[in-house]
Design a protein around this motif. Structure first.
Motif, PDB file in Angstrom:
ATOM      1  N   LYS A  74       0.828  -1.203   0.000  1.00 33.47           N
ATOM      2  CA  LYS A  74       0.000   0.000   0.000  1.00 33.47           C
ATOM      3  C   LYS A  74       0.863   1.255   0.000  1.00 33.47           C
ATOM      4  CE  LYS A  74      -4.596  -0.329   0.219  1.00 33.47           C
ATOM      5  NZ  LYS A  74      -5.550   0.550  -0.468  1.00 33.47           N
ATOM      6  N   GLN A  75       1.899   1.232   0.824  1.00 30.16           N
ATOM      7  CA  GLN A  75       2.746   2.413   0.961  1.00 30.16           C
ATOM      8  C   GLN A  75       3.529   2.722  -0.309  1.00 30.16           C
ATOM      9  OE1 GLN A  75       4.333   2.942   5.312  1.00 30.16           O
ATOM     10  NE2 GLN A  75       4.393   0.773   4.858  1.00 30.16           N
ATOM     11  N   GLN A  76       3.617   1.711  -1.203  1.00 31.26           N
ATOM     12  CA  GLN A  76       4.340   1.923  -2.447  1.00 31.26           C
ATOM     13  C   GLN A  76       3.423   1.963  -3.658  1.00 31.26           C
ATOM     14  OE1 GLN A  76       8.390   0.128  -2.587  1.00 31.26           O
ATOM     15  NE2 GLN A  76       7.607  -1.202  -0.966  1.00 31.26           N
ATOM     16  N   GLY A  77       2.124   2.028  -3.391  1.00 25.64           N
ATOM     17  CA  GLY A  77       1.160   2.209  -4.465  1.00 25.64           C
ATOM     18  C   GLY A  77       0.911   0.975  -5.311  1.00 25.64           C
ATOM     19  N   VAL A  78       1.210  -0.200  -4.780  1.00 25.02           N
ATOM     20  CA  VAL A  78       1.020  -1.437  -5.545  1.00 25.02           C
ATOM     21  C   VAL A  78      -0.331  -2.054  -5.194  1.00 25.02           C
ATOM     22  CG1 VAL A  78       1.923  -3.728  -6.066  1.00 25.02           C
ATOM     23  CG2 VAL A  78       3.500  -1.849  -5.532  1.00 25.02           C
ATOM     24  N   PRO A  79      -1.212  -2.293  -6.160  1.00 28.34           N
ATOM     25  CA  PRO A  79      -2.510  -2.921  -5.877  1.00 28.34           C
ATOM     26  C   PRO A  79      -2.349  -4.407  -5.573  1.00 28.34           C
ATOM     27  CG  PRO A  79      -2.259  -2.601  -8.224  1.00 28.34           C
ATOM     28  CD  PRO A  79      -1.053  -1.949  -7.581  1.00 28.34           C
ATOM     29  N   PHE A  80      -3.299  -4.980  -4.866  1.00 27.90           N
ATOM     30  CA  PHE A  80      -3.236  -6.397  -4.495  1.00 27.90           C
ATOM     31  C   PHE A  80      -4.625  -6.866  -4.086  1.00 27.90           C
ATOM     32  CE2 PHE A  80      -2.382  -3.787  -0.797  1.00 27.90           C
ATOM     33  CZ  PHE A  80      -3.231  -4.307   0.165  1.00 27.90           C
ATOM     34  N   VAL A  81      -4.758  -8.176  -3.944  1.00 29.16           N
ATOM     35  CA  VAL A  81      -5.971  -8.792  -3.417  1.00 29.16           C
ATOM     36  C   VAL A  81      -5.563  -9.756  -2.314  1.00 29.16           C
ATOM     37  CG1 VAL A  81      -7.797 -10.464  -3.907  1.00 29.16           C
ATOM     38  CG2 VAL A  81      -7.411  -8.565  -5.467  1.00 29.16           C
ATOM     39  N   ILE A  82      -6.227  -9.675  -1.166  1.00 30.83           N
ATOM     40  CA  ILE A  82      -6.015 -10.633  -0.075  1.00 30.83           C
ATOM     41  C   ILE A  82      -7.228 -11.546   0.013  1.00 30.83           C
ATOM     42  CG2 ILE A  82      -5.681 -10.973   2.400  1.00 30.83           C
ATOM     43  CD1 ILE A  82      -4.241  -8.376   2.583  1.00 30.83           C
ATOM     44  N   LEU A  83      -7.004 -12.844  -0.069  1.00 34.06           N
ATOM     45  CA  LEU A  83      -8.078 -13.832   0.049  1.00 34.06           C
ATOM     46  C   LEU A  83      -8.005 -14.481   1.432  1.00 34.06           C
ATOM     47  CD1 LEU A  83      -7.751 -15.578  -3.437  1.00 34.06           C
ATOM     48  CD2 LEU A  83      -9.169 -13.610  -2.802  1.00 34.06           C
ATOM     49  N   GLU A  84      -9.109 -14.488   2.145  1.00 27.55           N
ATOM     50  CA  GLU A  84      -9.162 -15.037   3.500  1.00 27.55           C
ATOM     51  C   GLU A  84     -10.365 -15.972   3.620  1.00 27.55           C
ATOM     52  OE1 GLU A  84      -9.076 -16.367   7.077  1.00 27.55           O
ATOM     53  OE2 GLU A  84      -7.385 -15.150   6.384  1.00 27.55           O
ATOM     54  N   ARG A  85     -10.114 -17.191   4.053  1.00 30.77           N
ATOM     55  CA  ARG A  85     -11.197 -18.188   4.084  1.00 30.77           C
ATOM     56  C   ARG A  85     -12.222 -17.939   5.183  1.00 30.77           C
ATOM     57  NH1 ARG A  85      -8.218 -23.688   6.399  1.00 30.77           N
ATOM     58  NH2 ARG A  85      -7.358 -22.768   8.308  1.00 30.77           N
ATOM     59  N   SER A  86     -11.844 -17.255   6.252  1.00 28.26           N
ATOM     60  CA  SER A  86     -12.797 -16.988   7.331  1.00 28.26           C
ATOM     61  C   SER A  86     -13.489 -15.642   7.091  1.00 28.26           C
ATOM     62  CB  SER A  86     -12.096 -16.991   8.683  1.00 28.26           C
ATOM     63  OG  SER A  86     -11.355 -15.806   8.848  1.00 28.26           O
ATOM     64  N   ALA A 113       7.250  -7.476   0.079  1.00 29.71           N
ATOM     65  CA  ALA A 113       6.603  -6.261  -0.425  1.00 29.71           C
ATOM     66  C   ALA A 113       7.577  -5.420  -1.241  1.00 29.71           C
ATOM     67  CB  ALA A 113       6.037  -5.455   0.749  1.00 29.71           C
ATOM     68  N   GLN A 114       8.802  -5.300  -0.765  1.00 36.22           N
ATOM     69  CA  GLN A 114       9.785  -4.490  -1.476  1.00 36.22           C
ATOM     70  C   GLN A 114      10.134  -5.106  -2.830  1.00 36.22           C
ATOM     71  OE1 GLN A 114      11.198  -1.378  -0.578  1.00 36.22           O
ATOM     72  NE2 GLN A 114      11.738  -1.584  -2.732  1.00 36.22           N
ATOM     73  N   ASP A 115      10.295  -6.427  -2.849  1.00 33.89           N
ATOM     74  CA  ASP A 115      10.672  -7.103  -4.090  1.00 33.89           C
ATOM     75  C   ASP A 115       9.569  -6.975  -5.139  1.00 33.89           C
ATOM     76  OD1 ASP A 115      12.901  -8.830  -5.155  1.00 33.89           O
ATOM     77  OD2 ASP A 115      11.197 -10.143  -5.575  1.00 33.89           O
ATOM     78  N   ILE A 116       8.338  -7.226  -4.739  1.00 34.81           N
ATOM     79  CA  ILE A 116       7.215  -7.125  -5.673  1.00 34.81           C
ATOM     80  C   ILE A 116       7.060  -5.687  -6.156  1.00 34.81           C
ATOM     81  CG2 ILE A 116       4.705  -7.294  -5.903  1.00 34.81           C
ATOM     82  CD1 ILE A 116       4.786  -9.689  -4.039  1.00 34.81           C
ATOM     83  N   ALA A 117       7.184  -4.728  -5.236  1.00 35.14           N
ATOM     84  CA  ALA A 117       7.007  -3.324  -5.607  1.00 35.14           C
ATOM     85  C   ALA A 117       8.054  -2.885  -6.630  1.00 35.14           C
ATOM     86  CB  ALA A 117       7.088  -2.439  -4.363  1.00 35.14           C
ATOM     87  N   THR A 118       9.281  -3.343  -6.452  1.00 35.53           N
ATOM     88  CA  THR A 118      10.344  -2.977  -7.389  1.00 35.53           C
ATOM     89  C   THR A 118      10.029  -3.477  -8.794  1.00 35.53           C
ATOM     90  OG1 THR A 118      12.024  -3.002  -5.637  1.00 35.53           O
ATOM     91  CG2 THR A 118      12.806  -3.207  -7.912  1.00 35.53           C
ATOM     92  N   ILE A 119       9.629  -4.751  -8.879  1.00 32.09           N
ATOM     93  CA  ILE A 119       9.309  -5.335 -10.181  1.00 32.09           C
ATOM     94  C   ILE A 119       8.063  -4.685 -10.776  1.00 32.09           C
ATOM     95  CG2 ILE A 119       8.739  -7.475 -11.400  1.00 32.09           C
ATOM     96  CD1 ILE A 119      10.183  -8.983  -9.133  1.00 32.09           C
ATOM     97  N   TRP A 120       7.059  -4.479  -9.956  1.00 33.90           N
ATOM     98  CA  TRP A 120       5.792  -3.903 -10.425  1.00 33.90           C
ATOM     99  C   TRP A 120       6.018  -2.507 -11.006  1.00 33.90           C
ATOM    100  CZ3 TRP A 120       2.740   0.341  -9.284  1.00 33.90           C
ATOM    101  CH2 TRP A 120       1.414   0.300  -9.729  1.00 33.90           C
ATOM    102  N   LYS A 121       6.809  -1.695 -10.324  1.00 34.42           N
ATOM    103  CA  LYS A 121       7.065  -0.332 -10.801  1.00 34.42           C
ATOM    104  C   LYS A 121       7.848  -0.343 -12.115  1.00 34.42           C
ATOM    105  CE  LYS A 121       6.955   1.798  -6.220  1.00 34.42           C
ATOM    106  NZ  LYS A 121       7.749   2.461  -5.150  1.00 34.42           N
ATOM    107  N   GLN A 122       8.819  -1.242 -12.225  1.00 34.29           N
ATOM    108  CA  GLN A 122       9.595  -1.340 -13.460  1.00 34.29           C
ATOM    109  C   GLN A 122       8.708  -1.736 -14.630  1.00 34.29           C
ATOM    110  OE1 GLN A 122      12.632  -4.167 -12.438  1.00 34.29           O
ATOM    111  NE2 GLN A 122      13.968  -2.641 -11.460  1.00 34.29           N
ATOM    112  N   GLU A 123       7.864  -2.753 -14.413  1.00 36.81           N
ATOM    113  CA  GLU A 123       6.993  -3.225 -15.486  1.00 36.81           C
ATOM    114  C   GLU A 123       5.921  -2.191 -15.829  1.00 36.81           C
ATOM    115  OE1 GLU A 123       5.468  -7.067 -14.599  1.00 36.81           O
ATOM    116  OE2 GLU A 123       7.434  -8.038 -14.664  1.00 36.81           O
ATOM    117  N   THR A 124       5.417  -1.510 -14.810  1.00 33.33           N
ATOM    118  CA  THR A 124       4.410  -0.481 -15.059  1.00 33.33           C
ATOM    119  C   THR A 124       4.995   0.650 -15.894  1.00 33.33           C
ATOM    120  OG1 THR A 124       3.290  -0.975 -12.961  1.00 33.33           O
ATOM    121  CG2 THR A 124       2.834   1.157 -13.964  1.00 33.33           C
ATOM    122  N   GLU A 125       6.218   1.054 -15.572  1.00 29.48           N
ATOM    123  CA  GLU A 125       6.877   2.117 -16.331  1.00 29.48           C
ATOM    124  C   GLU A 125       7.109   1.704 -17.778  1.00 29.48           C
ATOM    125  OE1 GLU A 125      10.995   4.814 -16.167  1.00 29.48           O
ATOM    126  OE2 GLU A 125      10.496   3.419 -14.554  1.00 29.48           O
TER     127      GLU A 125
END
Length: 430
Positions: A49-61, A400-412
């Motif tokens: 969230k703090q790095q502006g990356v969207p996501f979905v959390i799935l919770e069974r309960s 979170a940091q690893d995904i955000a780095t890749i996501w920002k690169q690909e988005t750009e």
């Protein structure tokens, strides 16, 4: 569904966290799918969230931190001081005690989710997740318990945050079907109030077994506790200082074997000789045993005093069940009314994640901490360190940091391609 090689990054999300292109059928996620809304999943979500990356959390309960909210006993408190249990980016309230209660911890987690605007998809039980090599994306199939509908999430990344304690362990005992009393797992135990004047056998001598036995004493029950193997029992505090904190501090200056030795000496001086009460210590020190086997030492909060006074009886392993009790391995017959199985939990990852290179058959990363957080093809794990909340938090920050780095690169890169394409279209009009 069309399985052409299409990245979800190519789809513009009108609302952050989800892209519903095929309602009730398929969700293309412009970011990772996080499975599990416990502390681990929340920290990953907060970091993204703090790095502006969207996501979905799935919770069974139907709530966050369902293990804490639905499967713990009422008297539970954090075993470690609060500073070792708070999540990154957001400390505990200053008015919280040194060892917050279960309710306080749940309140803190709910505040955490609210602060970072994390809204998990509740009542979604993931049944199947597999990397589709044809399109280079993860396919995560979930069943909604509210209406039984099936939803498939398509994502570049998947974060497994279901943790080590997803399912209860229920051992099989000879003659168990003959026992006429009640048998429950510790996850269904709430309070000893329903066991007043009853003889209760607690199977297991970890932190849960010790604390449930103590709770039964406080409610005028007659508990016996099965101690089948050796176990480290340490005082929660030594000279007013957290034993865990002392151990962590000493590890900065001393080798592990020396810290173990000093902790055991201090424990012997504080708690006395426990072997005469039926509790045998392992030959390996508590910190080393935690590292090599993942076995957490028991931090005593008053149970040993009840054992020494005879209010809690320590008994050996169970040979078989009888209609009104159990026969122990030493031949003794113990009359009991009820049984509480404090026999622990295990990972459920192998039941739904179709992947065997990164996770073992037991549902744990094959690579130990601190390098067991990242696999191949966009697979990540959080909460499998056997180092509690602090270990899970370290992994979550990395993920979170690893995904955000890749996501920002690909988005750009994608934005650049779209900009060039748009420019060329404009030029072609003139």
């Amino acid at each position: 569904m069309n399985n052409k090689c299409v990245s979800p990054m190519m789809f513009h999300a009108k609302q952050e966290n989800e892209e519903l292109l095929f309602p009730n059928r398929c969700v293309l996620v412009n970011g990772p799918v996080i499975v599990g809304a416990g502390p681990s999943g929340l920290v990953v979500g907060a970091g993204l969230k703090q790095q502006g990356v969207p996501f979905v959390i799935l919770e069974r309960s139907n709530c966050i931190a369902s293990l804490w909210q639905n499967k713990t006993y009422d008297r539970l408190k954090l075993h470690l001081p609060r500073k070792f249990c708070q999540l990154p980016y957001f400390p505990f309230p200053e008015n919280f005690p040194e060892y917050p209660t279960k309710c306080q911890f749940v309140e803190y987690l709910e505040s955490y989710a609210k602060k970072f605007d994390i809204g998990p998809m509740f009542n979604e039980s993931v049944q199947f997740a597999k990397f589709d090599e044809k399109c280079g994306l993860w396919r995560v199939r979930s069943v909604r318990s509210t209406d039984g509908s099936v939803v498939e999430y398509i994502s570049r990344w998947i974060v497994v945050a279901t943790g080590e304690n997803a399912e209860k362990v229920v051992p099989e005992f000879e003659g168990a079907q003959n026992f006429e009393g009640g048998v429950i797992h510790a996850c269904d135990y709430k309070s000893g109030s329903v066991y007043q004047d009853k003889k209760v056998l607690v199977v297991g001598c970890g932190n849960s077994g010790m604390e449930i036995s103590l709770d039964l004493c406080h409610h005028n029950a007659y508990p016996s506790m099965v101690v089948r193997s050796s176990v480290h029992v340490l005082p929660r505090e030594i000279l007013g200082k957290s034993t865990f904190h002392l151990g962590v501090s000493m590890m900065k200056w001393m080798p592990q074997w020396l810290v173990d030795k000093m902790l055991l000496i201090a424990t012997r001086l504080t708690l006395g000789n426990l072997e005469k009460h039926g509790i045998k210590r392992p030959s390996v020190g508590p910190l080393k045993l935690k590292d090599i086997a993942g076995k957490t030492p028991v931090l005593d909060i008053g149970t040993l005093q009840k054992i020494k006074s005879g209010d809690i009886k320590v008994v050996p392993g169970i040979k078989n069940f009888l209609p009104g009790g159990v026969e122990l391995v030493n031949g003794q017959v113990l009359e009991i009314d009820s049984v509480v199985l404090a026999t622990g939990y295990h990972s459920n990852v192998p039941s739904w994640l179709k992947e065997t290179r990164f996770f073992s058959r037991k549902g744990l990363p094959r690579t130990p901490f601190p390098n067991g957080w990242k696999g191949e093809d966009g697979l990540y794990s959080v909460g499998f360190t056997k180092r509690g909340i602090s270990g899970a938090s370290l992994d979550a920050i990395r993920v979170a940091q690893d995904i955000a780095t890749i996501w920002k690169q690909e988005t750009e890169q994608i934005n650049q391609v779209l900009a060039i394409t748009s420019h060329r279209r404009l030029e072609s009009q003139f």
